[in-house]
Every structure is written in structure tokens, then in C-alpha cells.
Write an enzyme that holds these catalytic residues in place. Structure first.
Site, PDB file in Angstrom:
ATOM      1  N   CYS A 169      -1.857   9.007   2.963  1.00 57.31           N
ATOM      2  CA  CYS A 169      -1.579   8.625   1.579  1.00 57.31           C
ATOM      3  C   CYS A 169      -2.808   8.772   0.683  1.00 57.31           C
ATOM      4  O   CYS A 169      -2.669   8.927  -0.527  1.00 57.31           O
ATOM      5  CB  CYS A 169      -1.057   7.197   1.525  1.00 57.31           C
TER       6      CYS A 169
ATOM      7  N   GLU B 206       3.449  13.673  -4.563  1.00 61.07           N
ATOM      8  CA  GLU B 206       2.839  13.528  -3.255  1.00 61.07           C
ATOM      9  C   GLU B 206       3.595  14.424  -2.274  1.00 61.07           C
ATOM     10  O   GLU B 206       4.781  14.231  -2.028  1.00 61.07           O
ATOM     11  CB  GLU B 206       2.896  12.066  -2.799  1.00 61.07           C
TER      12      GLU B 206
ATOM     13  N   GLU C   3       0.887  -1.166   0.000  1.00 61.54           N
ATOM     14  CA  GLU C   3       0.000   0.000   0.000  1.00 61.54           C
ATOM     15  C   GLU C   3       0.920   1.209   0.000  1.00 61.54           C
ATOM     16  O   GLU C   3       1.621   1.461   0.973  1.00 61.54           O
ATOM     17  CB  GLU C   3      -0.920  -0.023   1.231  1.00 61.54           C
TER      18      GLU C   3
END
Length: 480
Positions: free
Chosen positions: A279, A379, A245
Site C-alpha cells: 500500500c 492504486e 490503514e
């Protein structure tokens, strides 16, 4: 916390084989508040060996026995709930109320969800004359991040226990104290020796050794895409399963039939929660071009209403980010957004006014962001929102999917059927319609470079199982 200089291996607290220490920093003060031992290859070998010895007996325990263990773990977790929340607040700088109501509560929720799933789970089924059996995959290496420490620890450990696996956990060395308390929870619950083991350490010295270990059958990793690629590469030589993940750059499409005021305001709050360190945070807000200026006004007000400061102050909404490294990365990306021509609507570089110490970031909103800007593609992992105008719904869908990531997407509309149609076109593992409540029974995981595999409830249990087909189970015995 009495065991921070030891590891939990084979049912006992043991000293590291090679003494080495690491300070754990309180990011609100920029100073250490604890010291932990960090491990090396010898510690990993010892922990994996313990898990390997424990596996043959634990893997064949009755599901009811493992379910009883999960219930004892939940009881022990609840007994240490306040200690866990306090540790998360200190190691992450999370506001204490958030550490309790969201961080520690997430671990409890995953235990409850796994127990509920285990109560209904079937480990075998007959298909014609073939028996399909689901069996524990083996010894598992669990590598977890700092941003949601209990969420990620428990949504790996609980399903691994349910499946009958044994494991070695490496929590993040940045936020390890809550993980050590969790090991004490596992001990208090009477977890059989060798089933759960914990070794603290850095990624290259412990995490990569776990991932490459010949006697590890599966790696479950949560963290950055960059680190996930490294884990997958070192695991490849032993052809083990790797569940990942990873990162995200989630789009939040505000459709033309949405309530703009509430959609923007709630979108800002969703992006900035946990100081932007999630995230799946909706960091790209897509709004119809004709609403762009109004959306900026609403977003500015929402951002400026958030109180940034002391995690121990009950009025604080956002604490610091976790480390100097993260702080510097976020500052660089904010500067890059300005340099590339985005409109700074709120926040900006530097600390919030009145805060001179601690890794505090100003809640930042950019407008007039184009999809090719760095802040729209990388990100950031901080409280930074990019607002992107779009001309047509087709363009919005194209922009949302134009990313290497695919962890989550968000859709806002007053017409649920409209929202559903757009959701069906999102290339993401999770799609959230109109800011729904968190669902621990929903699968969680990503498309593309956001990873593979799925976590939470029964989805997580399946990830830790192998499938065996016993053909001829109902057949006629062969003649002599």
C-alpha cells in the site's frame, strides 16, 4: 497445518457452527493447495463472547505479565518461522527467500519492537493533582489483508496484547494459512483462553459482523479504502473506535540534486517489491523534465533485470500477484495507461515470456505520464510504475500532494537539508528520505483517505488504549 478446518475460540480449536469450505489457491499454479473453513455470524458471536468474558481479568494483569506473554509469543513464533514463511510463499506466490527475509521477518520484527516499547511504556502519570491512566479499550476486532499477512497480524495483535485488550482476528481469506499457524503460535505461547480468537471468513459474512458487533469496542482494519469505508459505516452505529490503514498512491520525488542513476534504479525496486502489492509502494516517480528520457532508460534496464517466475526458484525476484481478480485489474489498468497516451517503456499487457500459467505480471514502466491519467491516480497494486516529468520543485510538490491518498512519500536528494525541507511539505503519514532502512519504531499510518490511527511499537500500543483522568487524585478528602 492441522487446524485449517477449525477456528480458534476461547483457547480451543472448534468446528464452525455452519459448515462451509473455501479453497486456498496457489497463485503460481492457479490451483488450490489447501481448504479452510469459513465462518458466519454465529462463529463471530461465539468468539466475541469469549473475548468479552476474558477481558475483565486480562485487562488488569500487570504489564510485566503481558510483557512475559509477548516474549513467549516471540519464542513460539521463531519456532514456527520456517512454517510461516512456507505458508506465505504458497498462499501469496511470494519468492521463498522474500517470504522468509521480508514477510515472516516482518512479524518477528514487530514482536521485537512491541516488546522493546512495552519495556519503556508508562500506563499512568501524575499531572498536578490528576492521575492520567491509560487503560485497555476492550474487545477488539482485527481485520487484516493478504499482501503482508504477518506484518499486519502482528502489528495489531502484539500491541493489543501489550495494552491488555482481548481480540478476534479475521485474516484475509485469500491468504489465511499463515494466520492459522499464527493462532497455533498463540496457543503454544500459553495465551490465556479467550484473549486471542480467530475466525476465518469473507468480509461481508465475518468482517462486517465483527465491525458492527455491539460487544466489540474497537476495530483495527487494514485493506482497501473502499472496504475501509464499509467497515467504518457499519461500525458507526455502535460508536466504536475505528483505526484504519488503507490505500495509497505514493509519490517518489527525485530532486534535481539527486543521483539520478541510483535514485531511479532503487525507486523501481522499491515499487516492484512484493510484486507491487504494497500500500505504501512508491508508484509515482517524479523526475525533472530535463532528466525524463534518461530516467526512462534507467528504469527500463532496472525493470528488465528483474526475474519473474517460480517462487521456489532462488533466482526469482518477483512471483505472481495473488489472484485472478488482481491480475485482471492490473491488466485493465495497463491497457488504460496505453489508451490514455502514456509511453510504454517496459513490460505491458500479458504474462512475461515463457510463463503460460500463474498470475504473473510483466514488470511495467510508463513514461510521459500526466497527473490526470488513471494510472497516476488509481492504486494499481501490481508491478507498474508511472514516471511523471516536472518543471519546477513547486510543481513536483503540488503533484505529489494532489491525490486522495496520503500514506507515504519518498524524497531523493544528495542534500539532506533539502530533502528535509521538501519532506515537511508532504501530506503523508510517512516520508522516506533516500531509501532508508525500515524502522519498526516509526509511526505508520495515513493522511486523508489512507486512513487514521498509527501502528508500530509504542504508537500501536496507544491505539488500543483509552485515556482516563482521575481528578483530585492528590486532593484533600472532602469534609464529612
Amino acid at each position: 497445518m492441522s487446524q485449517h478446518l477449525k477456528f480458534y475460540i476461547d483457547g480451543a480449536w472448534v468446528d464452525p457452527m455452519v459448515p462451509a469450505l473455501l479453497d486456498v489457491e496457489d497463485p503460481s499454479k492457479e490451483e488450490p493447495f489447501a481448504t479452510i473453513a469459513i465462518g458466519s455470524k454465529g462463529d463471530v458471536d461465539r468468539a466475541v463472547a469469549a473475548a468479552k468474558v476474558a477481558f475483565p481479568s486480562f485487562s488488569v494483569t500487570e504489564p510485566a505479565e503481558r510483557l512475559a506473554l509477548l516474549r513467549r509469543i516471540l519464542d513460539a513464533y521463531n519456532a514456527r518461522f520456517d512454517d510461516i514463511a512456507d505458508a506465505v510463499s504458497r498462499e501469496m506466490g511470494a519468492p521463498l527467500h522474500f517470504a522468509r527475509d521480508s514477510q515472516a521477518a516482518a512479524g518477528r520484527a514487530h514482536l521485537e519492537a512491541t516488546i522493546a516499547a512495552m519495556e519503556q511504556f508508562s500506563f499512568s502519570e501524575l499531572r498536578g493533582s490528576t492521575m492520567i491512566v491509560r487503560e485497555a479499550i476492550g474487545v477488539c476486532a482485527l481485520i487484516t489483508p493478504w499482501n503482508w499477512p504477518l506484518n499486519q497480524i502482528v502489528c495489531k495483535v502484539a500491541p493489543a496484547i501489550a495494552a491488555g485488550c482481548t481480540m478476534v482476528l479475521k485474516p484475509s481469506e485469500i491468504a489465511p494459512i499463515s494466520g492459522l499457524i499464527f493462532a497455533e503460535v498463540m496457543e503454544a505461547a500459553g495465551t490465556p483462553k479467550g484473549v486471542f480468537n480467530l475466525v476465518n471468513g469473507r468480509g461481508p459474512d465475518v468482517g462486517q459482523v465483527m465491525a458492527s458487533h455491539l460487544d466489540v469496542d474497537m476495530v483495527s482494519f487494514t485493506g482497501s479504502t473502499r472496504a475501509g469505508v464499509i467497515v467504518a459505516k457499519v461500525a458507526a452505529d455502535t460508536v466504536k473506535r475505528v483505526a484504519q490503514e488503507l490505500g495509497g498512491k505514493s509519490a517518489n520525488i527525485i530532486l534535481a540534486d539527486a543521483d539520478l542513476e541510483s535514485a531511479v534504479r532503487e525507486g523501481v525496486e522499491a515499487c516492484f517489491g512484493n510484486s507491487g502489492q504494497s500500500c505504501d509502494a512508491p508508484t509515482r516517480m517524479l523526475v525533472p523534465a530535463e532528466w525524463h528520457d534518461e530516467a526512462l532508460h534507467i528504469a527500463r534496464e532496472a525493470a528488465e533485470s528483474l526475474a519473474v517466475g517460480n517462487p521456489r526458484d532462488p533466482d526469482t525476484d518477483l512471483g505472481p500477484v495473488v489472484s485472478l481478480t488482481q491480475f485482471n485489474k492490473i491488466q485493465q489498468l495497463i491497457e488504460m495507461g496505453i489508451e490514455e497516451g502514456a509511453l510504454l517503456v517496459a513490460g505491458g499487457p500479458g504474462r512475461p515470456e515463457g510463463l503460460t500459467r500463474g498470475y504473473y505480471v510483466r514488470p511495467t514502466v510508463f513514461g510521459h505520464v500526466s497527473p490526470d491519467m488513471t494510472i497516476a491516480r488509481e492504486e494499481i497494486f501490481g508491478p507498474v510504475l508511472s514516471i511523471i516529468p516536472y518543471q519546477t520543485e513547486e510543481e513536483a510538490i503540488a503533484i505529489a500532494n494532489d491525490t486522495v491518498y496520503g500514506l507515504a512519500a519518498y524524497i531523493q536528494s544528495n542534500d539532506i537539508n533539502h530533502a528535509r525541507r521538501v519532506a515537511s511539505r508532504m501530506r503523508a503519514g510517512s516520508v522516506y528520505l533516500n531509501y532508508p532502512a525500515w524502522d519498526t519504531a516509526a509511526p505508520f499510518g495515513g493522511y486523508k483517505q489512507s486512513g487514521n490511527g498509527r501502528e508500530y511499537a509504542d504508537w500501536g500500543i496507544h491505539d488500543f488504549l483509552e485515556v482516563k483522568g482521575i481528578v483530585g487524585w492528590q486532593g484533600t478528602p472532602a469534609s464529612a
